[in-house]
Design an enzyme around this catalytic site. Sequence first.
Site, PDB file in Angstrom:
ATOM      1  N   HIS A  55      13.369  -8.188 -13.216  1.00 37.25           N
ATOM      2  CA  HIS A  55      12.644  -9.392 -12.806  1.00 37.25           C
ATOM      3  C   HIS A  55      11.946  -9.978 -14.027  1.00 37.25           C
ATOM      4  O   HIS A  55      11.673  -9.277 -15.002  1.00 37.25           O
ATOM      5  CB  HIS A  55      11.595  -9.044 -11.749  1.00 37.25           C
ATOM      6  CG  HIS A  55      12.162  -8.716 -10.412  1.00 37.25           C
ATOM      7  ND1 HIS A  55      11.424  -8.841  -9.256  1.00 37.25           N
ATOM      8  CD2 HIS A  55      13.381  -8.277 -10.028  1.00 37.25           C
ATOM      9  CE1 HIS A  55      12.159  -8.486  -8.221  1.00 37.25           C
ATOM     10  NE2 HIS A  55      13.353  -8.137  -8.661  1.00 37.25           N
ATOM     11  N   GLU A  57       8.869 -10.812 -14.586  1.00 37.63           N
ATOM     12  CA  GLU A  57       7.602 -10.179 -14.947  1.00 37.63           C
ATOM     13  C   GLU A  57       7.824  -8.865 -15.689  1.00 37.63           C
ATOM     14  O   GLU A  57       7.133  -8.572 -16.667  1.00 37.63           O
ATOM     15  CB  GLU A  57       6.746  -9.897 -13.703  1.00 37.63           C
ATOM     16  CG  GLU A  57       6.387 -11.113 -12.903  1.00 37.63           C
ATOM     17  CD  GLU A  57       7.318 -11.369 -11.723  1.00 37.63           C
ATOM     18  OE1 GLU A  57       6.813 -11.744 -10.659  1.00 37.63           O
ATOM     19  OE2 GLU A  57       8.544 -11.200 -11.887  1.00 37.63           O
ATOM     20  N   CYS A  85       6.468  -9.824  -6.466  1.00 42.99           N
ATOM     21  CA  CYS A  85       6.917  -8.901  -5.418  1.00 42.99           C
ATOM     22  C   CYS A  85       6.156  -7.569  -5.601  1.00 42.99           C
ATOM     23  O   CYS A  85       5.426  -7.396  -6.577  1.00 42.99           O
ATOM     24  CB  CYS A  85       8.423  -8.688  -5.534  1.00 42.99           C
ATOM     25  SG  CYS A  85       8.900  -7.678  -6.970  1.00 42.99           S
ATOM     26  N   CYS A  88       6.832  -5.859  -9.108  1.00 45.46           N
ATOM     27  CA  CYS A  88       6.195  -6.545 -10.238  1.00 45.46           C
ATOM     28  C   CYS A  88       4.679  -6.417 -10.178  1.00 45.46           C
ATOM     29  O   CYS A  88       4.026  -6.262 -11.216  1.00 45.46           O
ATOM     30  CB  CYS A  88       6.632  -8.003 -10.277  1.00 45.46           C
ATOM     31  SG  CYS A  88       8.402  -8.160 -10.652  1.00 45.46           S
TER      32      CYS A  88
END
Length: 164
Positions: A55, A57, A85, A88
């Site tokens: 992801h 992040e 999410c 993260c």
Amino acid sequence: MEQTEIEHYMGLALEEARWAGLVGEVPIGAVIVHDGVVVGRGHNLREHSQDSTLHAEVLAIQEACATLGSWRLEDCDLFVTLEPCPMCAGAMINARVRRCYYGAADPKAGVAGTLLNLLADPRFNHQVAVVPGVREAEAAALLQEFFRAIRAKRKAAKKAKRGE
């Protein structure tokens, strides 16, 4: 941090999101700032890598840790175009990120205030301050346009398959 700075850094995260969209990834981007300098950048790479952990992040955190030579990002702020999410959010807590600014809320997986707020949970050893809604309309529009295009492609493929 002044509003103009916040909007500037979110603009950089939006640029990262656009890069993700250009390569067929969900357009989510992130940057990490330390003392006014961007030390980490990332955009989603799950599809290209076939790795569910890549992801925006997480990639930005990895780069910031490498840049600063430390896993502790205590004096760093993370800017991301979509609400984090659970994975993260956990990475931010573990990296000791100071503050998370995000653009669009995520009603399906957002845990920085929408479904719950993991970042502010006092049961963890660190809390991350949250600032929602930064350049929210732009961040949401990127995502909406991306998924609208995917739906249109699927619809066209179905029509072609039926011979219409």
